[in-house]
Enzyme design. Structure first.
Site, PDB file in Angstrom:
ATOM      1  N   ARG A  90      10.136   7.116   4.249  1.00  0.00           N
ATOM      2  CA  ARG A  90      10.153   8.562   4.462  1.00  0.00           C
ATOM      3  C   ARG A  90      10.810   8.923   5.797  1.00  0.00           C
ATOM      4  O   ARG A  90      11.472   9.956   5.918  1.00  0.00           O
ATOM      5  CB  ARG A  90       8.734   9.113   4.384  1.00  0.00           C
ATOM      6  CG  ARG A  90       8.136   9.024   2.971  1.00  0.00           C
ATOM      7  CD  ARG A  90       6.629   9.152   2.982  1.00  0.00           C
ATOM      8  NE  ARG A  90       6.205  10.426   3.558  1.00  0.00           N
ATOM      9  CZ  ARG A  90       4.933  10.697   3.876  1.00  0.00           C
ATOM     10  NH1 ARG A  90       3.994   9.767   3.678  1.00  0.00           N
ATOM     11  NH2 ARG A  90       4.613  11.864   4.377  1.00  0.00           N
ATOM     12  N   ARG A 148       0.831  -1.200   0.000  1.00  0.00           N
ATOM     13  CA  ARG A 148       0.000   0.000   0.000  1.00  0.00           C
ATOM     14  C   ARG A 148       0.868   1.253   0.000  1.00  0.00           C
ATOM     15  O   ARG A 148       1.891   1.306   0.682  1.00  0.00           O
ATOM     16  CB  ARG A 148      -0.925   0.004   1.226  1.00  0.00           C
ATOM     17  CG  ARG A 148      -2.005  -1.062   1.177  1.00  0.00           C
ATOM     18  CD  ARG A 148      -2.836  -1.072   2.448  1.00  0.00           C
ATOM     19  NE  ARG A 148      -2.054  -1.559   3.588  1.00  0.00           N
ATOM     20  CZ  ARG A 148      -2.556  -1.714   4.815  1.00  0.00           C
ATOM     21  NH1 ARG A 148      -3.816  -1.400   5.063  1.00  0.00           N
ATOM     22  NH2 ARG A 148      -1.807  -2.163   5.786  1.00  0.00           N
ATOM     23  N   ASP A 198       0.895   5.619   0.384  1.00  0.00           N
ATOM     24  CA  ASP A 198       0.154   6.720   0.997  1.00  0.00           C
ATOM     25  C   ASP A 198      -0.235   7.767  -0.037  1.00  0.00           C
ATOM     26  O   ASP A 198       0.235   7.743  -1.189  1.00  0.00           O
ATOM     27  CB  ASP A 198       0.999   7.381   2.085  1.00  0.00           C
ATOM     28  CG  ASP A 198       1.196   6.483   3.291  1.00  0.00           C
ATOM     29  OD1 ASP A 198       0.314   5.644   3.551  1.00  0.00           O
ATOM     30  OD2 ASP A 198       2.235   6.624   3.966  1.00  0.00           O
TER      31      ASP A 198
END
Length: 271
Positions: free
Chosen positions: A196, A49, A51
């Site tokens: 990130r 998945r 974001d």
């Protein structure tokens, strides 16, 4: 019959991959396109998945269907109904026990960071930006400490739903191409916001706020509060998902062109 599809997308205008109330996700767009092509509702399962604002060059999904069409027809049919920012790259019949997420050998994420005093225009939405000069050699020394089987709790979002924070990091590279700094991470799997968060902490090392050994200290303590803030989503790409050869998935070059360099990622077989 089970099908695997490779999908690429510009995540700038989407609310992330996973279907949610209100729509606006990549999964919504893909399932709607497949429904229009197949004439029946279709549910897809993805390899990883992403974001809101995150892009993909080689997302892999699987679906089950009774509709018998050529692989070319599946690709062409889905793309006919998809928005311009999403495209199916290939389709492949796979074994019934293939699972886009569980069967994956590794995922490869790439982060693009513009490193110069003034913000970017042409790369807006496609790369992060940091205005202070960065020491890439120090960042690479820090990235080397991420390799191997590690507990990545210090780089895990609070809302992460993964059962275990322990992952195997197989590649961690930081390179510079003029004003562009490129981060490449390949691991068995990733935690929520892990890439990130890693980029944010490596940038802190590159700026001189911490020594490379700080990364090892973060890994050892496992405290997210001590690591750097999460970096912007815009520069993150799911570059490839790799599978072992016995699944028979195509070799597909998902090339992301860089200023002064031509580098590619391969979606498909591990190697």
């Amino acid at each position: 019959m089970r099908l695997a599809l490779a999908v690429e997308y510009d995540g700038s205008s989407f609310r992330g991959w996973q279907q949610q109330p209100g729509g606006g996700t990549v999964q919504d767009a893909l399932q709607d396109a497949l429904r229009q092509f197949a004439g029946v509702p279709v549910t897809v399962v993805c390899a990883g998945r992403t974001d809101a604002g995150v892009h993909a060059l080689g997302q892999v999904v699987h679906l089950d269907t009774q509709l018998e069409r050529s692989m070319f027809a599946w690709v062409r049919g889905a793309n006919t109904f998809l928005p311009a920012a999403v495209a199916v790259r290939w389709a492949q019949i796979v074994a019934d026990d293939f699972h886009a997420r569980a069967s994956a050998y590794s995922r490869h994420y790439r982060y693009l960071l513009i490193n110069r005093a003034h913000r970017t225009g042409a790369w807006h939405g496609k790369a992060g930006w940091y205005h202070h000069p960065l020491d890439v050699a120090a960042m690479q020394a820090a990235a080397d400490l991420l390799l191997g089987e590690r507990d990545f709790s210090a780089f895990r979002a609070a809302e992460c739903q993964a059962i275990s924070p322990v992952k195997i990091m197989r590649r961690a590279e930081v390179r510079r191409f003029d004003d562009l700094v490129v981060f490449d991470f390949e691991a068995s799997a990733f935690l929520h916001h892990m890439v990130r968060n890693l980029v944010g902490s490596l940038v802190a090392v590159g700026q001189g706020k911490h020594s490379p050994e700080w990364i090892a200290e973060l890994l050892a303590c496992g405290d997210r509060r001590l690591a750097a803030p999460t970096f912007a989503a815009a520069g993150l790409y799911l570059a490839a998902v790799r599978y072992q050869p016995h699944w028979g998935l195509p070799h597909t070059a998902a090339t992301l062109f860089l200023p002064g360099a031509f580098d590619s990622c391969v979606t498909g077989r591990a190697g």
